[in-house]
Design a protein around this motif. Structure first.
Motif: not given
Ligand SMILES: NC(=O)c1ccc[n+]([C@@H]2O[C@H](COP(=O)([O-])OP(=O)(O)OC[C@H]3O[C@@H](n4cnc5c(N)ncnc54)[C@H](OP(=O)(O)O)[C@@H]3O)[C@@H](O)[C@H]2O)c1
Length: 254
Positions: A1-5, A23-25, A58-62, A75-84
């Motif tokens: 999976m593509d992940i942002v930490i 094996g994740h990115r 572009n990540a799948e998981v945050y 949480a109040s500052e985080l702006a990611i696409p709604a389906k992530k």
């Protein structure tokens, strides 16, 4: 999976290493601590930012691995696409704190004491939860990729209850080690001489219950020995209080 930490402390560092090994990115490390974030990014051959507005979309998981009290602000500052999929790593914080961030939110709680200096990664049981099937399944899959069979679903209530037990067995025990180490130092003793005892006590409860495993003067009601110990501890009031409290508790827990 593509992940942002998000975060660059203990959990961010260890989970990131586990994800890489699994094996994740890792697409990006986001943290207010720019130097810690860029150090992790260097280790994982990725990028970092200390501006949450520059988060990679572009990540799948945050994964949000910041202090419990900071999760709401993030949480109040985080702006990611709604389906992530977005998850935090805290046992004692409800998953609902993330409900405005995305329609897919949850928790990815590692039940282990983690320190960023760890390079030999321990077994980490993962307790996950999600608000819907897609989130739950994805977080479960991610958990299996780093923890194999030690993966369980746990809702907010069970995670909180688990956390109380975890604090008692890990943080409190470690605090007792710390007090004993200080006592040893002041009395000219080598704390390391106690390590075989510490190991044996911890390993024993794999086979029998802690209640059955209890030994020592308190459970035997060895009054004279208890008196001698308390006498020795008169210069250590904090330790003496804990000694009395735990002696009473052991004697009540028969
Ligand atoms: N450590 C464990 O053993 C463990 C195990 C399971 C779950 N957890 C959970 O995992 C989460 C992270 O714990 P941790 O041990 O990794 O903590 P940590 O090592 O103290 O790291 C906390 C991270 O949060 C950042 N942070 C703190 N306050 C912030 C704020 N107001 N705004 C933005 N960022 C902030 C810190 O940035 P700075 O470096 O700038 O302070 C750091 O990157 C917590 O929810 C904790 O309950 C921890």
């Amino acid at each position: 999976m593509d992940i942002v930490i998000i975060g660059s402390g203990n959990v961010a560092s260890v989970l990131g290493r586990k994800f890489k090994t699994g094996g994740h990115r890792i697409l990006q490390v986001v943290s207010r601590n720019a130097s810690a974030a860029s150090k992790l990014a260097y280790e994982w051959d990725t990028e970092s930012t200390n501006y949450i507005s520059l988060i990679n979309k572009n990540a799948e998981v945050y994964i949000i691995a910041v202090a419990d009290d900071a999760i709401g602000d993030i949480a109040s500052e985080l702006a990611i696409p709604a389906k992530k999929i977005v998850a935090h790593t805290a046992a004692a914080v409800s998953k609902d704190i993330l409900r405005k961030v995305s329609s897919h939110y949850g928790v990815f709680y590692p039940l282990q004491s983690l320190r960023k200096e760890m390079t030999l990664l321990p077994d980490i049981p993962i307790f996950f939860d999600g608000n819907d099937e897609k989130t739950t399944k994805t977080l479960e899959q991610l958990a299996h990729s780093i923890a194999r069979e030690k993966v369980l679903r746990a809702d907010d209530d069970s995670r909180l209850k688990l956390h109380v037990a975890a604090v008692i067995v890990s943080n409190f025990t470690n605090h007792l080690y710390s007090l004993a180490e200080e006592y040893c130092r002041k009395e000219g003793l080598d704390f390391k001489q106690l390590l075989p005892l510490i190991e044996e006590t911890a390993l024993r409860i794999k086979d029998i219950s802690p209640q059955q495993a209890q030994t020592g003067p308190a459970i035997r009601h060895d009054k004279e020995t208890l008196e001698k110990h308390l006498q020795l501890l008169k210069n250590y009031p904090q330790l003496k209080n804990i000694y009395l409290l735990l002696t009473e508790s052991i004697q009540q827990n028969k």
